[in-house]
Design an enzyme around this catalytic site. Structure first.
Site, mmCIF file in Angstrom:
data_model
loop_
_atom_site.group_PDB
_atom_site.id
_atom_site.type_symbol
_atom_site.label_atom_id
_atom_site.label_comp_id
_atom_site.label_asym_id
_atom_site.label_seq_id
_atom_site.Cartn_x
_atom_site.Cartn_y
_atom_site.Cartn_z
ATOM 1 C CG LEU A 63 -79.317 68.586 69.540
ATOM 2 C CD1 LEU A 63 -79.565 69.613 68.461
ATOM 3 C CD2 LEU A 63 -78.692 67.329 68.943
ATOM 4 C CD GLU A 65 -78.622 72.261 80.585
ATOM 5 O OE1 GLU A 65 -78.580 71.021 80.466
ATOM 6 O OE2 GLU A 65 -79.077 72.847 81.574
ATOM 7 C CE LYS A 86 -78.822 79.787 72.589
ATOM 8 N NZ LYS A 86 -77.536 80.326 72.179
ATOM 9 C CG ASP A 181 -68.829 83.249 74.132
ATOM 10 O OD1 ASP A 181 -67.721 83.042 74.679
ATOM 11 O OD2 ASP A 181 -69.870 82.656 74.463
HETATM 12 P P1 ATP Z 1 -73.266 79.667 76.414
HETATM 13 O O1 ATP Z 1 -73.503 79.414 77.853
HETATM 14 O O2 ATP Z 1 -71.903 79.179 75.955
HETATM 15 O O3 ATP Z 1 -73.543 81.071 76.007
HETATM 16 P P2 ATP Z 1 -75.778 79.029 75.181
HETATM 17 O O4 ATP Z 1 -76.688 78.908 76.338
HETATM 18 O O5 ATP Z 1 -75.877 80.306 74.435
HETATM 19 O O6 ATP Z 1 -74.294 78.728 75.597
HETATM 20 P P3 ATP Z 1 -75.302 77.466 72.813
HETATM 21 O O7 ATP Z 1 -73.825 77.599 72.984
HETATM 22 O O8 ATP Z 1 -75.875 78.233 71.670
HETATM 23 O O9 ATP Z 1 -76.058 77.826 74.179
HETATM 24 O O10 ATP Z 1 -75.683 75.932 72.647
HETATM 25 C C1 ATP Z 1 -75.410 74.985 73.660
HETATM 26 C C2 ATP Z 1 -75.015 73.653 73.026
HETATM 27 O O11 ATP Z 1 -76.087 73.156 72.209
HETATM 28 C C3 ATP Z 1 -73.810 73.711 72.093
HETATM 29 O O12 ATP Z 1 -72.605 73.594 72.768
HETATM 30 C C4 ATP Z 1 -74.068 72.539 71.150
HETATM 31 O O13 ATP Z 1 -73.607 71.329 71.733
HETATM 32 C C5 ATP Z 1 -75.589 72.493 71.060
HETATM 33 N N1 ATP Z 1 -76.044 73.199 69.832
HETATM 34 C C6 ATP Z 1 -76.259 74.519 69.708
HETATM 35 N N2 ATP Z 1 -76.660 74.844 68.465
HETATM 36 C C7 ATP Z 1 -76.691 73.678 67.769
HETATM 37 C C8 ATP Z 1 -76.999 73.326 66.400
HETATM 38 N N3 ATP Z 1 -77.370 74.259 65.509
HETATM 39 N N4 ATP Z 1 -76.902 72.027 66.029
HETATM 40 C C9 ATP Z 1 -76.513 71.088 66.903
HETATM 41 N N5 ATP Z 1 -76.210 71.336 68.204
HETATM 42 C C10 ATP Z 1 -76.292 72.608 68.642
#
Ligand code: ATP
Length: 428
Positions: A63, A65, A86, A181
């Site tokens: 979905l 990254e 995740k 954030d």
């Molecule tokens: P960052 O580098 O911004 O800290 P991260 O590694 O913590 O990101 P997330 O921002 O939590 O990761 O998630 C990455 C992507 O995954 C999001 O931009 C979204 O497109 C997708 N995503 C995250 N959670 C969900 C969800 N609950 N349902 C659908 N898609 C999701």
């Protein structure tokens, strides 16, 4: 929550579409296990979309990254419902001591919060190399995609999303949680086009979880960061209020409020403290401009806190339909008894354990089953009511048509006669 499914009969297996008694879930943390026919009788064409199994979840398409995690669509084998998983690669984050030290914080903080505009954390799994956060799936995608497609949002539309974001942040701040954030990319949409705040990887909570020095770490995206964060001063919950301003500005214009060419943190900071915001389109209402100016107050002591923001006239949160506060926990009276009964009688869970997980919002398999079955029941009940309504409508229209036909047939049309004046003129 209402017992939405009672009009569908009392056989919960019929409601949830489960044929056989499902065994008590065991958390099998095996990785790279190809989904097999044991996946609760799920049809083969559905299983084909999933390539890996982790615990009770089949892992499907990617979905999204982020910097440290990949998010996959998952299928919860017990309920057949979709989730988002995740996956944090522990080997990758070992190189970053801050992230690896705080890896578990995201899940811990998310369990403290329950709100309709914040993604619900359902389950946490861990293996030697990975850390999994199972969340509710947001099928509407990212708000950024909508802004990119339309260039900018209509003011009414932006107002709805900002209002929901403010309500979500109020819930966090009430619990002493600072997100740090907040950005458009972290606002996803659900099926009803409501926002769901994600990514609690950088959030922190003073005092509650016992993390030391919580409000001096420099983090977040510079474009969204408050001036006190950029200038490495001690900061508080109000950094989120500034970021709400940036998100609102992007929704209304499609661009960032403070920019410098060429980019430098000092230059950016200067524009912020000078209140030198990029120009807004003239069509934006004065009430919206007024709120932006309040949110972009460079002095955090003078900047309104989230409760003061809620009273702003542009948000219209005084409206009884939009301003209702949400409870942070499910209350015992809100429990869906059909789901509870199904889980205890058909699935073999202990009533006290289900209640404890649900009422304390503890991310675990029982909370996942309850949450997903409750959602499934609401969805199916809605569909059932819509079907009933359409059938009723069709029946009424058929009845009307047959009655009308009978009525028409009764009316006898008199035979055609030559009008008197014509008969006279023809000399008859
Ligand atoms: P960052 O580098 O911004 O800290 P991260 O590694 O913590 O990101 P997330 O921002 O939590 O990761 O998630 C990455 C992507 O995954 C999001 O931009 C979204 O497109 C997708 N995503 C995250 N959670 C969900 C969800 N609950 N349902 C659908 N898609 C999701």
């Amino acid at each position: 929550m209402s017992d939405a499914g009672t009009d569908m009969g009392t056989d919960s297996r019929k409601i949830f579409g489960m044929k056989a008694k499902v065994p008590v879930a065991t958390e099998n943390h095996s990785e790279n296990t190809h989904p097999s026919s044991t996946s609760n009788g799920l049809p083969g064409d559905i299983l084909r979309n999933y390539t890996k199994k982790v615990g009770n979840y089949l892992i499907g398409r990617k979905l999204g990254e982020g910097s440290f995690a990949k998010v996959w669509e998952g299928l919860h084998t017990t309920t057949g419902e979709k989730v988002a998983v995740k996956v944090i690669d522990k080997r990758k984050i070992r190189k970053d001591s801050y992230v690896s030290k705080n890896m578990r914080r995201e899940g811990q903080i998310q369990q403290m919060i329950r709100h309709p505009y914040i993604t619900q954390l359902l389950d946490i799994l861990e293996t030697e190399n990975s850390y999994y956060l199972v969340m509710e799936l947001c099928p509407g995608g990212n708000l950024m995609n909508q802004i990119n497609a339309k260039k900018r949002l209509d003011e009414r539309e932006a107002q709805k999303y900002v209002r929901q974001l403010v309500m979500a942040v109020e819930q966090l701040h009430k619990k002493g949680v600072v997100h740090r954030d907040l950005k458009i990319e972290n606002l996803l949409l659900d099926e009803q086009d409501n926002i769901k705040l994600i990514d609690f990887g950088l959030c922190n909570c003073a005092g509650i979880l016992g993390y030391s020095d919580p409000f001096s770490t420099q983090c977040g995206s510079p474009g969204y960061a408050a001036p006190e964060l950029i200038s490495r001063k001690k900061y508080g919950l109000k950094v989120d209020v500034w970021s709400i301003g940036v998100t609102m500005y992007i929704m209304l214009t499609g661009t960032l409020p403070f920019t410098v060419e060429p980019f430098s943190l000092n230059g950016l900071h200067q524009r912020m403290v000078d209140r030198d915001m990029n120009p807004l389109p003239p069509s934006i209402s004065s009430a919206a401009v007024n709120l932006l100016n309040r949110l972009f107050e460079p002095d955090p002591d003078m900047r309104p806190n989230i409760h003061q923001v809620m009273t702003d006239s542009w948000l219209q949160l005084g409206n009884p339909h939009t301003g209702v506060p949400y409870l942070n926990r499910i209350h015992i009276e809100e429990i869906n008894h059909t789901v509870l009964l199904h889980m205890t009688e058909k699935m073999g869970y202990k009533r006290s354990e289900v209640l404890s997980a649900v009422l304390t919002n503890k991310a675990c398999h029982m909370l996942t089953v309850y949450f997903l079955l409750n959602n499934k029941m609401k969805r199916l009940s809605k569909k059932y009511r819509e079907k009933q309504y359409n059938m009723e409508k069709e029946k009424k229209s058929e009845l009307f048509q047959t009655q009308w036909r009978k009525h028409i047939e009764k009316i006898t049309i008199p035979p055609k006669q030559t009008p008197v004046y014509l008969a006279v003129s023809k000399g008859l």
